[in-house]
Motif scaffolding. Structure first.
Motif, PDB file in Angstrom:
ATOM      1  N   ALA A 145       9.266   8.907   3.559  1.00  0.00           N
ATOM      2  CA  ALA A 145       7.802   9.005   3.568  1.00  0.00           C
ATOM      3  C   ALA A 145       7.216   8.077   4.641  1.00  0.00           C
ATOM      4  O   ALA A 145       7.846   7.101   5.035  1.00  0.00           O
ATOM      5  CB  ALA A 145       7.242   8.630   2.203  1.00  0.00           C
TER       6      ALA A 145
ATOM      7  N   MET B 281       1.022   4.954  -2.441  1.00  0.00           N
ATOM      8  CA  MET B 281       1.735   5.206  -3.677  1.00  0.00           C
ATOM      9  C   MET B 281       1.940   3.952  -4.532  1.00  0.00           C
ATOM     10  O   MET B 281       1.971   4.035  -5.764  1.00  0.00           O
ATOM     11  CB  MET B 281       3.099   5.798  -3.337  1.00  0.00           C
ATOM     12  CG  MET B 281       3.743   6.535  -4.470  1.00  0.00           C
ATOM     13  SD  MET B 281       5.369   7.042  -3.954  1.00  0.00           S
ATOM     14  CE  MET B 281       5.252   8.737  -4.062  1.00  0.00           C
TER      15      MET B 281
ATOM     16  N   LEU C 288      11.862   4.680  -3.439  1.00  0.00           N
ATOM     17  CA  LEU C 288      12.219   6.097  -3.344  1.00  0.00           C
ATOM     18  C   LEU C 288      11.501   6.775  -2.186  1.00  0.00           C
ATOM     19  O   LEU C 288      12.094   7.558  -1.437  1.00  0.00           O
ATOM     20  CB  LEU C 288      11.872   6.824  -4.645  1.00  0.00           C
ATOM     21  CG  LEU C 288      12.894   6.716  -5.777  1.00  0.00           C
ATOM     22  CD1 LEU C 288      12.335   7.341  -7.039  1.00  0.00           C
ATOM     23  CD2 LEU C 288      14.192   7.411  -5.379  1.00  0.00           C
ATOM     24  N   ALA C 289      10.218   6.453  -2.029  1.00  0.00           N
ATOM     25  CA  ALA C 289       9.439   7.057  -0.944  1.00  0.00           C
ATOM     26  C   ALA C 289      10.053   6.680   0.406  1.00  0.00           C
ATOM     27  O   ALA C 289      10.172   7.514   1.309  1.00  0.00           O
ATOM     28  CB  ALA C 289       7.979   6.604  -1.021  1.00  0.00           C
TER      29      ALA C 289
ATOM     30  N   LEU D 291      13.327   8.554   0.962  1.00  0.00           N
ATOM     31  CA  LEU D 291      13.116   9.978   1.224  1.00  0.00           C
ATOM     32  C   LEU D 291      12.274  10.212   2.474  1.00  0.00           C
ATOM     33  O   LEU D 291      11.802  11.322   2.719  1.00  0.00           O
ATOM     34  CB  LEU D 291      12.471  10.650   0.007  1.00  0.00           C
ATOM     35  CG  LEU D 291      13.361  10.687  -1.242  1.00  0.00           C
ATOM     36  CD1 LEU D 291      12.592  11.119  -2.473  1.00  0.00           C
ATOM     37  CD2 LEU D 291      14.553  11.622  -1.028  1.00  0.00           C
TER      38      LEU D 291
ATOM     39  N   VAL E 279       1.842   6.770   3.276  1.00  0.00           N
ATOM     40  CA  VAL E 279       2.138   7.333   1.958  1.00  0.00           C
ATOM     41  C   VAL E 279       2.693   6.251   1.033  1.00  0.00           C
ATOM     42  O   VAL E 279       2.317   6.151  -0.134  1.00  0.00           O
ATOM     43  CB  VAL E 279       3.126   8.524   2.077  1.00  0.00           C
ATOM     44  CG1 VAL E 279       3.701   8.908   0.722  1.00  0.00           C
ATOM     45  CG2 VAL E 279       2.434   9.722   2.709  1.00  0.00           C
TER      46      VAL E 279
ATOM     47  N   ALA F 231       7.322   0.154 -11.686  1.00  0.00           N
ATOM     48  CA  ALA F 231       6.499   1.245 -11.158  1.00  0.00           C
ATOM     49  C   ALA F 231       6.330   1.104  -9.647  1.00  0.00           C
ATOM     50  O   ALA F 231       6.533   2.061  -8.892  1.00  0.00           O
ATOM     51  CB  ALA F 231       5.134   1.260 -11.851  1.00  0.00           C
TER      52      ALA F 231
ATOM     53  N   VAL G 159      10.125   0.969  -7.609  1.00  0.00           N
ATOM     54  CA  VAL G 159      10.843   2.255  -7.593  1.00  0.00           C
ATOM     55  C   VAL G 159      10.075   3.286  -6.762  1.00  0.00           C
ATOM     56  O   VAL G 159      10.665   4.032  -5.973  1.00  0.00           O
ATOM     57  CB  VAL G 159      11.099   2.771  -9.027  1.00  0.00           C
ATOM     58  CG1 VAL G 159      11.696   4.164  -9.000  1.00  0.00           C
ATOM     59  CG2 VAL G 159      12.018   1.811  -9.779  1.00  0.00           C
ATOM     60  N   ALA G 160       8.737   3.300  -6.905  1.00  0.00           N
ATOM     61  CA  ALA G 160       7.937   4.278  -6.155  1.00  0.00           C
ATOM     62  C   ALA G 160       8.089   4.052  -4.643  1.00  0.00           C
ATOM     63  O   ALA G 160       8.391   4.991  -3.891  1.00  0.00           O
ATOM     64  CB  ALA G 160       6.466   4.188  -6.560  1.00  0.00           C
TER      65      ALA G 160
END
Lengths: 242, 121
Positions: A129, A137, A123-124, A127, A133, A116, A119-120
């Motif tokens: 972030a 997250m 990915l953030a 992309l 953020v 959890a 990966v969060a």
């Protein structure tokens, strides 16, 4: 037109007391529950999701602020504490089943919790972030108070984290059935546990609707992940933020 | 719902909050309260029988209790200007991956250690 103005004045009058927020919350929940039943407890008709949408639409139409709404809704919100304590009961009832599976549960917890967070954040980052953020997250699979405390300590934005926690809960409650069926995992204990680890209380609420055993294991997963996230965050965050 | 059971839950929440505060740990008070009540159930099994109905009554509508926090999405979304994509993709995929990873590892290790219980449904 005059009627509308009168209705508006009446609404402003009622919204000034906590009564309206409380009443709206209960009514929206009952409507959502009815829809959920009508769809035979299909995960996509998740009552939290539907009721939240009903409430947000109602508040937007009437121009009621979240602050005003929460003055009434806080009485419902407050019950989250005693409800968390009440999870001791299903845990107690399943105690012998837990004892038989301590090691698999601990390993599953570690896998779910790490996945959890990593990966969060990964990915953030990919992309684009912001740092804030990403920090907000990372703890989103843990239950709200713990996730907010962690976000705050490491420079995230606690209110953003609270929203991410809720979204995570709803995403898990809606998607779990499809993922677990795809993996061909049928054991209710395993299904509940994974759901509780990944999506805390909202996942647990969904699991309790399926069976007491699934609910108990979800509650266990939620509690264990709350503790593990608090322990892991100080170790993982410096690595994430390098 | 019975009043003395509700009192038991509140007392244990208070104890949990107290312990969390005294120890200065980041674990939420209600989670510690849950653990303390679990210990109490083992020490005094009649306590579990007494509170059983009330606990189920509250847990049956656990979803309801998340609504006020859920509506908070409204207050925050208007403030988040950028990063919608990163946030939504990150939340969705990481949650689904966590469910898959947690369930897969638990299931496989259960089969490894205790093949009999893993096949129960």
């Amino acid at each position: 037109m005059e009627k509308l103005i009168r209705f508006n004045a009446l609404w402003v009058y009622l919204a000034a007391s906590p009564l309206l927020g409380l009443t709206m919350t209960l009514v929206a929940y009952l409507v959502a529950l009815q829809i959920y039943r009508r769809f035979r407890f299909h995960p996509c008709a998740n009552p939290v999701l539907i009721a939240v949408v009903i409430l947000i639409v109602a508040l937007s139409i009437t121009g009621t602020s979240y602050k005003t709404y929460f003055e009434g809704a806080q009485f419902v919100h407050f019950m989250l504490g005693p409800a968390t304590v009440a999870l001791a009961l299903p845990l107690y009832k399943q105690w012998n089943n837990f004892r038989r599976a301590v090691l698999p549960l601990l390993l599953g917890l570690l896998a779910g919790s790490l996945t959890a967070m990593i990966v969060a954040v990964g990915l953030a980052y990919e992309l684009g972030a912001s740092r804030e953020v990403m920090i907000s997250m990372a703890p989103k699979s843990a239950t709200t108070p713990i996730a907010m405390a962690i976000a705050e300590r490491f420079g995230g934005q606690p209110s953003l984290t609270a929203v991410m926690v809720i979204c995570t809960g709803i995403i898990g409650a809606v998607s779990a059935k499809f993922i677990l069926n795809w993996l061909k995992i049928e054991n209710h204990a395993v299904r509940g546990f994974a759901l509780g680890v990944a999506s805390h209380g909202i996942g647990t609420a969904r699991a309790l609707q399926i069976s007491a055993e699934m609910g108990a294991f979800a509650g266990l997963g939620m509690g264990m992940n709350a503790i593990l996230t608090a322990l892991l965050a100080p170790v993982l965050f410096p690595i994430f933020l390098r | 719902m019975n009043l003395s059971s509700l009192a038991v839950l509140l007392v244990f929440q208070c104890l949990g909050e107290g312990v969390a505060h005294l120890l200065g740990v980041a674990i939420p008070g209600p989670v510690i309260g849950l653990l303390l009540l679990l210990v109490a159930f083992h020490v005094v099994p009649s306590l579990a029988r007494m509170t059983e109905q009330t606990c189920w009554a509250i847990l049956q509508h656990l979803s309801l209790l998340f609504l006020p926090a859920g509506v908070g999405v409204m207050a925050v979304l208007s403030r988040v200007r950028e990063g919608y994509l990163a946030i939504s993709v990150g939340l969705a995929l990481s949650t689904m991956a966590a469910i898959a990873a947690g369930a897969w590892v638990t299931d496989r290790t259960m089969r490894w250690f205790d093949p009999e219980s893993a096949d129960e449904k």
